[in-house]
Scaffold this motif. Structure first.
Motif, PDB file in Angstrom:
ATOM      1  N   LYS A 174     -47.643  28.613 -47.806  1.00  0.00           N
ATOM      2  CA  LYS A 174     -49.012  28.247 -48.291  1.00  0.00           C
ATOM      3  C   LYS A 174     -49.874  29.468 -48.680  1.00  0.00           C
ATOM      4  O   LYS A 174     -50.711  29.333 -49.731  1.00  0.00           O
ATOM      5  CB  LYS A 174     -49.694  27.495 -46.912  1.00  0.00           C
ATOM      6  N   LYS A 175     -49.517  30.568 -48.298  1.00  0.00           N
ATOM      7  CA  LYS A 175     -50.521  31.877 -48.677  1.00  0.00           C
ATOM      8  C   LYS A 175     -50.045  32.076 -49.825  1.00  0.00           C
ATOM      9  O   LYS A 175     -50.992  32.417 -50.687  1.00  0.00           O
ATOM     10  CB  LYS A 175     -50.118  32.856 -47.549  1.00  0.00           C
ATOM     11  N   CYS A 176     -48.892  32.140 -50.426  1.00  0.00           N
ATOM     12  CA  CYS A 176     -48.160  32.532 -51.590  1.00  0.00           C
ATOM     13  C   CYS A 176     -48.849  31.369 -52.816  1.00  0.00           C
ATOM     14  O   CYS A 176     -49.409  31.828 -53.618  1.00  0.00           O
ATOM     15  CB  CYS A 176     -46.973  32.630 -51.564  1.00  0.00           C
ATOM     16  N   PHE A 177     -48.881  30.067 -52.153  1.00  0.00           N
ATOM     17  CA  PHE A 177     -49.299  28.999 -53.301  1.00  0.00           C
ATOM     18  C   PHE A 177     -50.764  29.211 -53.450  1.00  0.00           C
ATOM     19  O   PHE A 177     -51.125  29.528 -54.548  1.00  0.00           O
ATOM     20  CB  PHE A 177     -48.670  27.656 -52.670  1.00  0.00           C
TER      21      PHE A 177
ATOM     22  N   CYS B 121     -42.736  30.068 -55.215  1.00  0.00           N
ATOM     23  CA  CYS B 121     -43.271  30.660 -53.694  1.00  0.00           C
ATOM     24  C   CYS B 121     -42.109  30.240 -52.689  1.00  0.00           C
ATOM     25  O   CYS B 121     -41.808  30.781 -51.692  1.00  0.00           O
ATOM     26  CB  CYS B 121     -44.315  29.770 -53.311  1.00  0.00           C
ATOM     27  N   ALA B 122     -41.183  29.013 -52.942  1.00  0.00           N
ATOM     28  CA  ALA B 122     -40.136  28.732 -52.096  1.00  0.00           C
ATOM     29  C   ALA B 122     -39.142  29.836 -52.634  1.00  0.00           C
ATOM     30  O   ALA B 122     -38.508  30.492 -51.380  1.00  0.00           O
ATOM     31  CB  ALA B 122     -39.546  27.460 -52.415  1.00  0.00           C
ATOM     32  N   GLY B 123     -38.836  30.099 -53.666  1.00  0.00           N
ATOM     33  CA  GLY B 123     -37.749  31.278 -54.201  1.00  0.00           C
ATOM     34  C   GLY B 123     -38.185  32.609 -53.531  1.00  0.00           C
ATOM     35  O   GLY B 123     -37.174  33.309 -53.187  1.00  0.00           O
ATOM     36  N   GLU B 124     -39.413  32.913 -53.164  1.00  0.00           N
ATOM     37  CA  GLU B 124     -39.913  34.174 -52.603  1.00  0.00           C
ATOM     38  C   GLU B 124     -38.935  34.254 -51.258  1.00  0.00           C
ATOM     39  O   GLU B 124     -38.921  35.485 -50.849  1.00  0.00           O
ATOM     40  CB  GLU B 124     -41.389  34.230 -52.409  1.00  0.00           C
ATOM     41  N   GLN B 125     -38.659  32.930 -50.593  1.00  0.00           N
ATOM     42  CA  GLN B 125     -38.146  33.308 -49.371  1.00  0.00           C
ATOM     43  C   GLN B 125     -36.496  33.161 -49.372  1.00  0.00           C
ATOM     44  O   GLN B 125     -35.954  32.989 -48.292  1.00  0.00           O
ATOM     45  CB  GLN B 125     -38.738  32.120 -48.502  1.00  0.00           C
ATOM     46  N   GLY B 126     -35.929  33.153 -50.557  1.00  0.00           N
ATOM     47  CA  GLY B 126     -34.624  32.923 -50.753  1.00  0.00           C
ATOM     48  C   GLY B 126     -34.475  32.426 -52.067  1.00  0.00           C
ATOM     49  O   GLY B 126     -35.034  31.313 -52.514  1.00  0.00           O
ATOM     50  N   ARG B 127     -33.114  32.851 -52.724  1.00  0.00           N
ATOM     51  CA  ARG B 127     -32.936  32.213 -54.034  1.00  0.00           C
ATOM     52  C   ARG B 127     -32.491  31.012 -53.982  1.00  0.00           C
ATOM     53  O   ARG B 127     -32.798  30.033 -54.919  1.00  0.00           O
ATOM     54  CB  ARG B 127     -31.644  33.117 -54.772  1.00  0.00           C
ATOM     55  N   MET B 128     -31.888  30.437 -52.986  1.00  0.00           N
ATOM     56  CA  MET B 128     -31.447  29.168 -52.993  1.00  0.00           C
ATOM     57  C   MET B 128     -32.584  28.312 -52.603  1.00  0.00           C
ATOM     58  O   MET B 128     -32.422  26.948 -52.709  1.00  0.00           O
ATOM     59  CB  MET B 128     -30.360  29.064 -51.809  1.00  0.00           C
ATOM     60  N   LEU B 129     -33.489  28.733 -51.813  1.00  0.00           N
ATOM     61  CA  LEU B 129     -34.735  28.132 -51.435  1.00  0.00           C
ATOM     62  C   LEU B 129     -35.435  27.588 -52.787  1.00  0.00           C
ATOM     63  O   LEU B 129     -35.888  26.588 -53.035  1.00  0.00           O
ATOM     64  CB  LEU B 129     -35.581  28.701 -50.765  1.00  0.00           C
ATOM     65  N   PHE B 130     -35.405  28.629 -53.981  1.00  0.00           N
ATOM     66  CA  PHE B 130     -35.714  28.104 -55.059  1.00  0.00           C
ATOM     67  C   PHE B 130     -35.346  26.818 -55.779  1.00  0.00           C
ATOM     68  O   PHE B 130     -35.826  25.955 -56.106  1.00  0.00           O
ATOM     69  CB  PHE B 130     -35.692  29.122 -55.872  1.00  0.00           C
ATOM     70  N   TRP B 131     -33.909  26.806 -55.631  1.00  0.00           N
ATOM     71  CA  TRP B 131     -33.012  25.901 -56.082  1.00  0.00           C
ATOM     72  C   TRP B 131     -33.327  24.491 -55.386  1.00  0.00           C
ATOM     73  O   TRP B 131     -33.428  23.454 -56.020  1.00  0.00           O
ATOM     74  CB  TRP B 131     -31.584  26.198 -56.499  1.00  0.00           C
ATOM     75  N   LEU B 132     -33.523  24.673 -54.041  1.00  0.00           N
ATOM     76  CA  LEU B 132     -33.633  23.450 -53.386  1.00  0.00           C
ATOM     77  C   LEU B 132     -35.056  22.869 -53.675  1.00  0.00           C
ATOM     78  O   LEU B 132     -35.136  21.649 -53.711  1.00  0.00           O
ATOM     79  CB  LEU B 132     -33.549  23.805 -51.684  1.00  0.00           C
ATOM     80  N   MET B 133     -36.091  23.674 -53.963  1.00  0.00           N
ATOM     81  CA  MET B 133     -37.229  23.206 -54.402  1.00  0.00           C
ATOM     82  C   MET B 133     -37.269  22.551 -55.756  1.00  0.00           C
ATOM     83  O   MET B 133     -37.646  21.612 -56.052  1.00  0.00           O
ATOM     84  CB  MET B 133     -38.453  24.499 -54.348  1.00  0.00           C
ATOM     85  N   HIS B 134     -36.542  23.249 -56.505  1.00  0.00           N
ATOM     86  CA  HIS B 134     -36.126  23.041 -57.844  1.00  0.00           C
ATOM     87  C   HIS B 134     -35.809  21.420 -57.900  1.00  0.00           C
ATOM     88  O   HIS B 134     -36.405  20.549 -58.693  1.00  0.00           O
ATOM     89  CB  HIS B 134     -35.390  23.825 -58.586  1.00  0.00           C
ATOM     90  N   ASP B 135     -34.644  21.281 -57.158  1.00  0.00           N
ATOM     91  CA  ASP B 135     -34.057  20.028 -57.018  1.00  0.00           C
ATOM     92  C   ASP B 135     -35.169  18.784 -56.392  1.00  0.00           C
ATOM     93  O   ASP B 135     -35.146  17.725 -56.899  1.00  0.00           O
ATOM     94  CB  ASP B 135     -32.743  19.762 -56.193  1.00  0.00           C
ATOM     95  N   LYS B 136     -35.726  19.390 -55.250  1.00  0.00           N
ATOM     96  CA  LYS B 136     -36.836  18.518 -54.474  1.00  0.00           C
ATOM     97  C   LYS B 136     -37.878  17.916 -55.472  1.00  0.00           C
ATOM     98  O   LYS B 136     -38.196  16.546 -55.670  1.00  0.00           O
ATOM     99  CB  LYS B 136     -37.224  19.065 -53.489  1.00  0.00           C
ATOM    100  N   LEU B 137     -38.299  18.944 -56.593  1.00  0.00           N
ATOM    101  CA  LEU B 137     -39.315  18.414 -57.621  1.00  0.00           C
ATOM    102  C   LEU B 137     -38.777  17.525 -58.385  1.00  0.00           C
ATOM    103  O   LEU B 137     -39.689  16.668 -58.873  1.00  0.00           O
ATOM    104  CB  LEU B 137     -40.040  19.529 -57.952  1.00  0.00           C
ATOM    105  N   PHE B 138     -37.553  17.630 -58.963  1.00  0.00           N
ATOM    106  CA  PHE B 138     -37.170  16.713 -59.853  1.00  0.00           C
ATOM    107  C   PHE B 138     -36.875  15.515 -59.149  1.00  0.00           C
ATOM    108  O   PHE B 138     -37.099  14.283 -59.849  1.00  0.00           O
ATOM    109  CB  PHE B 138     -36.117  17.277 -60.617  1.00  0.00           C
TER     110      PHE B 138
END
Length: 221
Positions: A163-166, A120-137
């Motif tokens: 939130k809607k996506c999730f 759902c973060a990645g839906e808003q931009g590819r780099m946001l996926f990776w930022l969320m990826h890093d944050k979760l780890f």
């Protein structure tokens, strides 16, 4: 009689010298070959070669790589957390030659929601996926919707859209497809890697990764 004995001794000595020279040559060659292999760090990938669909999955690194690494990971997996900084260092070092593709293979109760949050973060931009990826780890242990929302807020997503996506489980079927892809090639845990088509399992040390990638890059030249 003396001449015959002398010739015999001479021939025997020559035979010993020749045998020693051959043995020494073989030993030297063996040491040379082993040293060369050790210095080159050659690691052979073997076994069945796998084709894995990566359409729609997030990636980092080279768009036209010499080495493609597909990771089947889980944000709640401790060994995946251990591998996370290692693989990111490799992608930074070999960004012009290596491509990393991330696929979800959830193993724990909270893993589906964590994977959903990253997508759902990645839906808003590819780099946001990776930022969320890093944050979760980096914050492994987050296991509630509130914790996932807070992590997403910290990386700068549009909160209402996230939130809607999730809450709609928008990417649940995509995550399940990754699971089916993992099961189809016989994976049963994380992390697991498909490196140029070959499967390797587990948390791989940095020095082994480095030797392997250098060898694969050299082989492709």
């Amino acid at each position: 009689m003396g001449k015959k004995l002398f010739k015999f001794i001479l021939l025997f000595l020559l035979f010993l010298i020749l045998a020693f020279a051959i043995a020494f040559g073989l030993y030297t060659f063996k040491i040379y070959r082993e040293t060369r292999a050790e210095l080159s760090g050659k690691i052979r990938l073997s076994g069945e070669k796998h084709t894995v669909d990566i359409a729609g999955n997030y990636w980092l690194g080279a768009p036209d790589p010499k080495v493609t690494i597909i990771e089947f990971g889980d944000f709640a997996c401790p060994n995946c957390k251990n591998s996370f900084p290692v693989i990111r260092e490799l992608i930074t070092t070999y960004k012009n030659d290596v491509k990393l593709v991330y696929k979800d293979y959830p193993q724990f109760e909270e893993s589906l929601d964590l994977a959903e949050g990253a997508r759902c973060a990645g839906e808003q931009g590819r780099m946001l996926f990776w930022l969320m990826h890093d944050k979760l780890f980096l914050n492994q242990g987050v296991n509630t919707a509130e914790g996932i929302f807070e992590a997403a807020k910290q990386i700068g997503v549009d909160e209402s859209r996230f939130k809607k996506c999730f809450e709609e489980n928008k990417y649940r079927e995509d995550i399940k497809k990754d699971v089916l892809d993992a099961q189809a090639i016989g994976l049963s845990g994380t992390p697991a890697w498909i490196i140029n088509g070959y499967m390797v399992k587990g948390d791989i040390p940095l020095d082994i990764w480095d030797k392997l990638i250098k060898q694969l890059i050299n082989d492709s030249i």
